[in-house]
Scaffold this motif. Structure first.
Motif, mmCIF file in Angstrom:
data_model
loop_
_atom_site.group_PDB
_atom_site.id
_atom_site.type_symbol
_atom_site.label_atom_id
_atom_site.label_comp_id
_atom_site.label_asym_id
_atom_site.label_seq_id
_atom_site.Cartn_x
_atom_site.Cartn_y
_atom_site.Cartn_z
ATOM 1 N N PHE A 1 -49.919 -18.448 -0.478
ATOM 2 C CA PHE A 1 -50.302 -19.156 0.743
ATOM 3 C C PHE A 1 -49.291 -18.822 1.835
ATOM 4 O O PHE A 1 -48.080 -18.893 1.601
ATOM 5 N N VAL A 2 -49.792 -18.473 3.032
ATOM 6 C CA VAL A 2 -48.911 -18.050 4.125
ATOM 7 C C VAL A 2 -49.372 -18.704 5.420
ATOM 8 O O VAL A 2 -50.529 -19.125 5.539
ATOM 9 N N VAL B 1 -53.038 -20.377 5.085
ATOM 10 C CA VAL B 1 -54.221 -19.657 4.620
ATOM 11 C C VAL B 1 -53.876 -19.035 3.275
ATOM 12 O O VAL B 1 -52.713 -18.707 3.006
ATOM 13 N N ALA B 2 -54.882 -18.900 2.428
ATOM 14 C CA ALA B 2 -54.670 -18.312 1.110
ATOM 15 C C ALA B 2 -54.907 -16.805 1.169
ATOM 16 O O ALA B 2 -55.896 -16.357 1.751
ATOM 17 N N ILE B 3 -53.988 -16.032 0.596
ATOM 18 C CA ILE B 3 -54.169 -14.593 0.450
ATOM 19 C C ILE B 3 -54.791 -14.361 -0.925
ATOM 20 O O ILE B 3 -54.239 -14.790 -1.947
ATOM 21 N N GLU C 1 -62.219 -3.209 -4.540
ATOM 22 C CA GLU C 1 -61.245 -4.288 -4.477
ATOM 23 C C GLU C 1 -60.768 -4.461 -3.039
ATOM 24 O O GLU C 1 -60.408 -3.487 -2.370
ATOM 25 N N GLN C 2 -60.770 -5.703 -2.575
ATOM 26 C CA GLN C 2 -60.410 -5.968 -1.189
ATOM 27 C C GLN C 2 -59.409 -7.113 -1.100
ATOM 28 O O GLN C 2 -59.471 -8.066 -1.890
ATOM 29 N N LEU C 3 -58.529 -7.001 -0.137
ATOM 30 C CA LEU C 3 -57.610 -8.080 0.203
ATOM 31 C C LEU C 3 -58.331 -8.987 1.192
ATOM 32 O O LEU C 3 -59.118 -8.514 2.034
ATOM 33 N N ALA C 4 -58.082 -10.275 1.121
ATOM 34 C CA ALA C 4 -58.799 -11.209 1.995
ATOM 35 C C ALA C 4 -57.969 -12.462 2.202
ATOM 36 O O ALA C 4 -56.966 -12.697 1.512
#
Length: 340
Positions: free
Chosen positions: A95-96, A135-137, A146-149
């Motif tokens: 979380f950032v 926000v959650a990474i 595969e994707q980062l979101a």
């Protein structure tokens, strides 16, 4: 809306069943390529460049060009052995703060809806994100990639924003970045003033796609069979070259005038075209107010005629007054002397 994906959000030891919906839609007007003569659709055949035969989707594989005319062919079995994240899981990594995520990384947006009995943990995660202002990474596999979101909250719903990988962001390489350009402090201050005068609250609903609306009007006119009238655009004359500071000042005044604000008084800055015109108008009005009213020719003539008899009468009185001593002297001389 139709769900395009089903899976679960893995939040520690908590699993939240969700459905994925596309959160956006493009409003572009789409066209087909057609034959101009009869309107028939243009079709494209998938043909092999080697044998010339038409190929079906079942006979199509993926090929990677390694150069020199050589091609590596990959089949579905090759992709199946890749270490891809589960296609049914959204794994929360950390979380950032939201401001730490550069907007250039964002790609597509999806709504998440709780499925079945997952409503309670869904709401728990949603409220925890709001309370922590984070926000959650996450990582997710969509369409075999595969994707980062990020996972954040929008209008009470969890929103999944897929992101580009850092190596997919290009580095700007422009010549002006190496130039030693200096910005004067007054120019920077005036530019900041212009930004302040144009600052407002962002309301996306007030902006419209004018081109799409005009294009839809053309299409509707074609459908209805009426004539399409295209208004003529007045071409503006090119503006004369002005220095940067004058342009900034004029822009600030125009922005303030558009908001109905009065321009700031005082200050020793140079006059702009707008302020010069206003100052000239005010000076003319002030001068006209101070100037005494001019007498009309008729009034002057009447005053002149009225003054002439008064002047003549005064002249006669003065002459008569001067003659009295002379009369007395003459009378003394003519009178007889008495004898002793």
């Amino acid at each position: 809306m139709r769900a395009i994906w089903k899976g679960a959000v893995s939040f520690g030891l908590v699993s939240i069943g969700v459905k994925l919906y596309s959160a956006t839609e493009e409003k572009d007007i789409r066209f087909h390529q057609v034959h101009r003569e009869d309107g028939g659709r243009i079709r494209y055949k998938r043909t092999c460049s080697v044998c010339g035969e038409e190929v079906t989707y079942d006979d199509i594989a993926k090929g990677y060009d390694i150069g020199g005319g050589e091609m590596v062919i990959l089949t579905d079995e090759d992709f199946a052995d890749l270490p891809l994240t589960s296609s049914r899981a959204i794994d929360v990594l950390e979380f950032v703060p939201a401001e730490q995520v550069d907007p250039i990384l964002y790609n597509k947006a999806y709504f998440l809806e709780p499925e079945g009995a997952a409503t309670k943990p869904y709401v728990l995660l949603r409220d925890a994100l709001i309370d922590s202002e984070r926000v959650a990474i996450v990582k997710v596999a969509l369409r075999q990639r595969e994707q980062l979101a990020t996972l954040r909250v929008r209008e009470g719903v969890l929103l999944l924003n897929t992101m580009l990988w850092p190596d997919e962001i290009r580095t700007p390489d422009f010549g002006f970045l190496d130039e030693d350009l200096k910005v004067r402090p007054p120019e920077l201050a005036m530019a900041s003033s212009l930004i302040d005068s144009m600052t407002g609250e962002f309301e996306p609903d007030v902006f419209t796609d004018d081109y799409r609306a005009a294009l839809q009007e053309v299409i509707d006119a074609k459908v209805e069979g009426r004539e399409v009238v295209q208004p003529e655009e007045v071409e503006e004359a090119p503006a004369a070259a002005v220095d940067l500071m004058a342009a900034l000042k004029a822009s600030v005044e125009r922005a303030k005038a558009a908001r109905g604000e009065q321009p700031a008084r005082g200050g020793g800055g140079e006059p702009t075209p707008i302020s010069s015109a206003r100052s000239a108008q005010k000076a003319a009005e002030k001068k006209a107010a101070k100037a005494p009213a001019k007498k009309t020719p008729a009034k002057k003539s009447a005053e002149k005629k009225a003054a002439e008899p008064a002047k003549k009468t005064a002249a006669k009185k003065t002459a008569a007054k001067k003659a009295e001593p002379a009369k007395k002297t003459a009378a003394r001389k003519t009178a007889p002397r008495k004898s002793a």
